[in-house]
Design an enzyme around this catalytic site. Structure first.
Site, PDB file in Angstrom:
ATOM      1  N   SER A   5      44.632  49.766  35.645  1.00  0.00           N
ATOM      2  CA  SER A   5      43.103  50.204  36.035  1.00  0.00           C
ATOM      3  C   SER A   5      43.325  51.713  36.767  1.00  0.00           C
ATOM      4  O   SER A   5      44.294  52.159  37.199  1.00  0.00           O
ATOM      5  CB  SER A   5      42.593  49.436  37.408  1.00  0.00           C
ATOM      6  N   GLU A  35      12.844  47.608  24.482  1.00  0.00           N
ATOM      7  CA  GLU A  35      13.134  46.946  25.769  1.00  0.00           C
ATOM      8  C   GLU A  35      13.647  48.191  26.605  1.00  0.00           C
ATOM      9  O   GLU A  35      14.286  49.271  26.037  1.00  0.00           O
ATOM     10  CB  GLU A  35      14.345  45.899  25.400  1.00  0.00           C
ATOM     11  N   LYS A  81      37.925  39.717  45.872  1.00  0.00           N
ATOM     12  CA  LYS A  81      36.725  40.715  46.011  1.00  0.00           C
ATOM     13  C   LYS A  81      35.927  40.562  44.765  1.00  0.00           C
ATOM     14  O   LYS A  81      34.466  40.824  45.209  1.00  0.00           O
ATOM     15  CB  LYS A  81      37.399  41.953  45.804  1.00  0.00           C
ATOM     16  N   ASP A  82      36.308  40.219  43.532  1.00  0.00           N
ATOM     17  CA  ASP A  82      35.274  40.298  42.426  1.00  0.00           C
ATOM     18  C   ASP A  82      34.319  39.037  42.613  1.00  0.00           C
ATOM     19  O   ASP A  82      33.330  38.994  42.280  1.00  0.00           O
ATOM     20  CB  ASP A  82      36.014  39.819  41.050  1.00  0.00           C
ATOM     21  N   HIS A  84      45.652  46.295  30.669  1.00  0.00           N
ATOM     22  CA  HIS A  84      46.758  45.842  31.247  1.00  0.00           C
ATOM     23  C   HIS A  84      47.841  46.503  30.667  1.00  0.00           C
ATOM     24  O   HIS A  84      49.010  46.678  31.441  1.00  0.00           O
ATOM     25  CB  HIS A  84      46.591  44.438  30.794  1.00  0.00           C
TER      26      HIS A  84
END
Lengths: 216, 411
Positions: free
Chosen positions: B212, B279, B235-236, B208
């Protein structure tokens, strides 16, 4: 320390047979309630002479559609809340066979392609030239050919194959008794999510339309 | 009434202004693609793992004689225990899948470059914490693979010069992986997520501050930013819906897909499985470990293969803005790297052998070569791009970015 290393080595040599998964027979396991109940009867009556299914309790068999009286007949005096233990005490089996026969509760999940593995193992017995029984899938197996597969003729084998199929079906259920519940809940969850996501997509489009160009 | 309560709080705590600044009005580049969704998904998975993990811990017993049975108790007797456990076990795999995509997006779009180095490095710390947590969590079901995986990985620390044996003993609390190991792994598996949460907060504070990155790779003018809410919340959440459909497909219809069959057998210290596989999310790094015949060298290479991501801001010498979009050579290297990691993952899953080993060595060399040649070819690529003339799309972006702007940190 040396002795321990030696025992590691010996077990290492014995191990590959345990994990052998080649030459599995192509078979469709009949998961019908009747097959499951018949499999349960064979497992409790035959397999459990030596093997345990300790993660199951006799009350769990009621879920297969048995009456309490049927279960009482299979439980040999055990109570409904008792686990499914072998009839032969483990130390006696160990003296007879050299090791405690493995617990079967999770076998169908503990092998690659588990149900086919179990079926192929049960129907993999043969008599070698010296007359000893052996197993194609698990050479040197200590378990006797309990279904009598190696000595059976073709017509007998058809019946034995059905019995092996039922045992496999029951063991697959025993390894994952919640599978039906899981899948039937899963259909609702996925249907709900598809609907929700569709609505979220419409919402997203509407919100972004406010921007004008509607790029992205 | 509600407004009076909010006013009361706002006089004592910056609630409204915080939400306004960091969520509703938070400026976000409008051109973010769905690749920017994966950080949000990782945050969701962190919450899912913590919540499902807390409920599992209520029924799980970290004791070698009880651990395996208690997992079966959860699977069979606890109300919806199977659901909680499968959410958690599938969630671990989903977490890594999401994080790997998140990292790949950062690499592709050059989001690790100035001024976002601290985001990248806090992400690197998060990756290591996630791996530690996953590794320790995998011991808890106390199956064959749990035990032997932990046995093999802890024994790697024995390669440390001089004090190797002492370190292994210290890690396990015993000469072999045993009750002491299981207890401490359970304690740490419960603890590490709190460090992860703290590090995620640092990651978000840094985000922040620098805002972005975006697919153009250029700090866009303020006119290209839109408020996070409602645009990116909408959107998320749509992205989350798509993710959940796939995730629940595994949870409800193929939950054992990510569980090794051998782990449905209780741990047996006397019986080594012929083929110990980690894994899937550790496979590429495991392959790098095996590519070097010397244990110490292998461990060093494996550690380096994870830590080398931190060097990216230094290795990338190009001053061409943006990520792979305007850098054809960098883009080619990115795809080579992705394919190489997939090859390594496959190799890591295979039993060691002659041909497998040769491919392993080659893929490991390529893995490191991609990083180590970057300083040279990124410079070369920059000169080449300038000599050829920058593409018009890039020139336009640069022009629009150089318009007067109130806020522009770093270069």
């Amino acid at each position: 320390m040396k002795l321990r290393a030696l025992s590691y080595l010996m077990l290492l040599l014995a191990a590959p047979a345990t994990w052998a998964d080649n030459a599995l027979k192509d078979v469709v396991i009949d998961q019908s309630p009747t097959a499951l109940r018949r499999g349960a009867a064979t497992v409790t009556g035959v397999c459990m002479a030596c093997h345990s299914l300790k993660y199951l309790h006799y009350r769990d068999l009621l879920k297969l559609g048995f009456n309490p009286e049927d279960v009482a007949g299979m439980s040999m005096g055990n109570k409904l809340e008792d686990p499914l233990l072998a009839m032969t005490p483990p130390d006696v089996s160990e003296q007879t066979y050299g090791r405690v026969p493995p617990d079967l509760s999770l076998l169908a999940k503990a092998r690659e392609d588990g149900p086919r593995y179990i079926y192929s193992l049960l129907t993999g017995f043969y008599q070698d030239k010296s007359g000893e029984t052996n197993n194609h899938l698990y050479p040197g197996i200590r378990m006797p050919d309990i279904l009598g597969w190696s000595g059976a003729d073709a017509s007998q084998r058809a019946a034995l194959a059905t019995q092996a199929n039922e045992v496999t079906a029951f063991l697959a259920w025993a390894a994952d008794p919640r599978a039906d519940e899981r899948r039937s809940l899963g259909y609702y969850v996925i249907a709900y999510l598809v609907l929700l996501t569709g609505l979220l997509y419409v919402l997203k489009r509407r919100v972004w339309a406010r921007l004008g160009q509607g790029s992205n | 009434m509600a407004q009076r309560l909010i006013d009361w709080i706002d006089q004592r705590f910056p609630l409204t202004s915080f939400i306004k600044r960091e969520l509703t009005d938070y400026p976000t580049p409008r051109n973010l693609s769905y690749w920017w969704n994966f950080g949000f998904l990782a945050g969701f998975l962190l919450m899912l793992q913590i919540v499902s993990g807390v409920f599992l811990a209520m029924h799980y017993k970290p004791d070698v004689t009880l651990a395996f049975d208690s997992v079966q108790h959860i699977m069979r007797d606890v109300n919806y225990g199977w659901l909680i456990r499968y959410l958690h076990s599938t969630g671990a795999s989903a977490f890594f899948a999401v994080i790997f995509i998140h990292m790949a997006r950062t690499l592709y779009y050059g989001s690790y470059r100035a001024p976002r180095e601290l985001m990248w490095w806090s992400g690197q710390v998060l990756l290591i914490l996630l791996m530690a947590s996953a590794f320790m969590g995998y011991l808890l079901p106390w199956g064959q693979m749990s035990f032997w995986g932990a046995q093999v990985i802890t024994s790697l620390f024995g390669a440390t010069p001089l004090i190797g044996d002492e370190i292994v003993l210290w890690l396990r609390g015993d000469f072999v992986v045993g009750d002491a190991t299981l207890n401490r792994f359970f304690a740490l598996h419960y603890l590490v997520p709190f460090f992860i949460v703290a590090m995620v907060l640092i990651h978000l504070v840094a985000l922040h501050h620098v805002k972005s990155s975006n697919p153009s790779g250029i700090d866009l003018a303020d006119k290209d930013n839109i408020p996070f809410h409602p645009y990116f919340t909408a959107k998320d959440f749509f992205g989350l819906g798509v993710f959940l459909i796939i995730f629940c497909g595994f949870v409800f219809f193929a939950p054992e897909f990510f569980i090794e069959p051998a782990n449905n057998e209780p741990a047996n210290p006397l019986l080594t499985p012929p083929h110990i596989v980690p894994e899937w999310y550790f496979l590429p790094f495991y392959a790098i470990l095996r590519a070097i015949p010397d244990t110490l060298g292998g461990v060093a290479a494996m550690s380096l293969s994870i830590l080398i991501f931190a060097a990216m801001p230094f290795l990338d010498r190009s001053r061409i803005p943006g990520g792979a979009r305007f850098r054809p050579f960098y883009r080619a290297m990115f795809y080579i790297f992705v394919v190489d990691v997939l090859v390594l993952a496959y190799i890591g899953s295979q039993p060691p052998g002659g041909l497998i080993f040769k491919i392993d060595v080659a893929a490991t060399v390529i893995y490191f070569a991609v990083f180590l040649t970057l300083p040279f070819h990124s410079r070369w690529e920059e000169r080449w791009l300038h000599a050829r003339g920058l593409p018009p799309a890039l020139r336009n972006l640069l022009d629009s970015a150089s318009e007067p702007q109130p806020r522009r940190e770093a270069r």
